[in-house]
Design a protein around this motif. Sequence first.
Motif, PDB file in Angstrom:
ATOM      1  N   VAL A  80     -23.736-102.686 -23.385  1.00  0.00           N
ATOM      2  CA  VAL A  80     -22.659-103.615 -23.762  1.00  0.00           C
ATOM      3  C   VAL A  80     -21.315-102.936 -23.522  1.00  0.00           C
ATOM      4  N   ARG A  81     -20.452-103.598 -22.747  1.00  0.00           N
ATOM      5  CA  ARG A  81     -19.123-103.065 -22.451  1.00  0.00           C
ATOM      6  C   ARG A  81     -18.097-103.698 -23.391  1.00  0.00           C
ATOM      7  N   PHE A  82     -17.122-102.901 -23.815  1.00  0.00           N
ATOM      8  CA  PHE A  82     -16.076-103.361 -24.728  1.00  0.00           C
ATOM      9  C   PHE A  82     -14.732-103.329 -24.000  1.00  0.00           C
ATOM     10  N   TYR A  83     -14.048-104.471 -23.975  1.00  0.00           N
ATOM     11  CA  TYR A  83     -12.784-104.596 -23.244  1.00  0.00           C
ATOM     12  C   TYR A  83     -11.646-104.990 -24.182  1.00  0.00           C
ATOM     13  N   ASP A  84     -10.512-104.342 -23.994  1.00  0.00           N
ATOM     14  CA  ASP A  84      -9.268-104.668 -24.699  1.00  0.00           C
ATOM     15  C   ASP A  84      -8.389-105.506 -23.770  1.00  0.00           C
ATOM     16  N   ASP A  85      -8.243-106.775 -24.101  1.00  0.00           N
ATOM     17  CA  ASP A  85      -7.351-107.669 -23.354  1.00  0.00           C
ATOM     18  C   ASP A  85      -6.357-108.300 -24.323  1.00  0.00           C
ATOM     19  N   SER A  86      -5.813-107.472 -25.204  1.00  0.00           N
ATOM     20  CA  SER A  86      -4.931-107.963 -26.257  1.00  0.00           C
ATOM     21  C   SER A  86      -3.677-108.644 -25.712  1.00  0.00           C
ATOM     22  N   LYS A  87      -3.278-108.315 -24.487  1.00  0.00           N
ATOM     23  CA  LYS A  87      -2.082-108.937 -23.895  1.00  0.00           C
ATOM     24  C   LYS A  87      -2.304-110.411 -23.602  1.00  0.00           C
ATOM     25  N   ALA A  88      -3.555-110.877 -23.565  1.00  0.00           N
ATOM     26  CA  ALA A  88      -3.838-112.285 -23.268  1.00  0.00           C
ATOM     27  C   ALA A  88      -3.451-113.147 -24.462  1.00  0.00           C
TER      28      ALA A  88
END
Length: 440
Positions: free
Chosen positions: A313-321
């Motif tokens: 499982v990969r964890f991504y930070d896309d908080s700018k969205a």
Amino acid sequence: MSGGPVLLAGFAVTNQAVAAQLLERGGAVVAADDAPAPDAVARAVALGIDLVAAPGADRWRALVADAEVLVPTPGLPEAHPVMRAAADAGTPVISEFDLAQRWDSRPRLAVTGTNGKTTVVEMVAAMMEASGIAAAVAGNTDVPLVEAVRDPTPATFVVEASSFRLGHSRCFRPEVGAWLNFAPDHLDVHASLERYRQAKASLWHRVDDDSISVVNGGDPVVAAAAPACGRVVTFGLRHGDFRVSGGALWAESEKLIDTAELRRSQPHELANALAATAVAMAGGAHVEGVRDALVAWTGLPHRVALVGERDGVRFYDDSKATTPHAVCAAVRSVGPAVLIAGGRNKGIDLGPMVEVVDAVRSVVAIGEAAPEVRRVFAGRCPVAEASSMADAVRMAADAARPGDAVLLSPGCASFDWYGSYAERGDHFTQQVHELIGGSP
């Protein structure tokens, strides 16, 4: 300006820089703020100007009546009493961009759009620098354009042009102006979606025969606003002067680089690369510099940034969205996802997030907008609400299967739980590392 007082409505970073520049040039400044922060009060004292705190509607009208022009802080709602007072009094409203243009004649390459502005601006700056052209990034960044022009070093400015600034600009005319895309956003500031569109479109209101306009030919709103004069350059994933074809990026008739050589090559990232290339080359960058910058580009923090992986499982930070449009692009780029979404809604419909429900295994809703997020996905996929980021990360990890991504892509602003999208992304990253082990 004739020397009359300039009223600054709001006194944060941008208008503090405006005040300093006006005072250096012998101008008169009056500042007012609904809720001035302690550092704003200290800055006003240091500059030797009075800062009117929490004026009521009558006081705003009096301040406007005495002012030659009004400079609102970026993001001041159009419905604010000072805006109504200025309209009633016929007092001109201008932006920091207008002042910077009056004070400095160096070229400006301006980029606007609902999503991707910061990434494209940073890519353009890298391409200019790799081409031997000193460039400074300014505008809707940590450095306002009025502050950036104080530095004699840059040969050109790469300007992140928000609707907040463009909507109040009366004379700003960049040599190169790019409009990346359009989707609903900032309806907590603009009176309507049409007003938001008009603010974006004002980027091209003052083009002349020497202007270069970079147009997303695949976005119908942007394409419909393309100027009728000057040079128009288009970009798009399949069609345009700058496009993807045969597994490569092309600049008109010249092949630039194979997409396999890029470190970031999801569709929205390719669109950003094409737009940046078009802007940079219009601004004087050469092909070799563009290629070097593209190969070296690794992306910016909080934009679909891989945080870690555990058990497939990969964890991504896309908080700018902070819009549904950005969320959809992120989900499409990572594949099957457990989506963490929510925050403070900016007055926009979150419904378009449902467009990617086929790629969403489940949703963890957070923040003030959690009930809205739940309504969007209810009956379409499992939805749970979390009371903290720690809970959200744990719940998302429990719901994910090998091959999935846990994706923080909120579609909303951060100001319910956090002071910025960066703070939100950093806290998510911290919680992920505590869960899976390792360190940020």
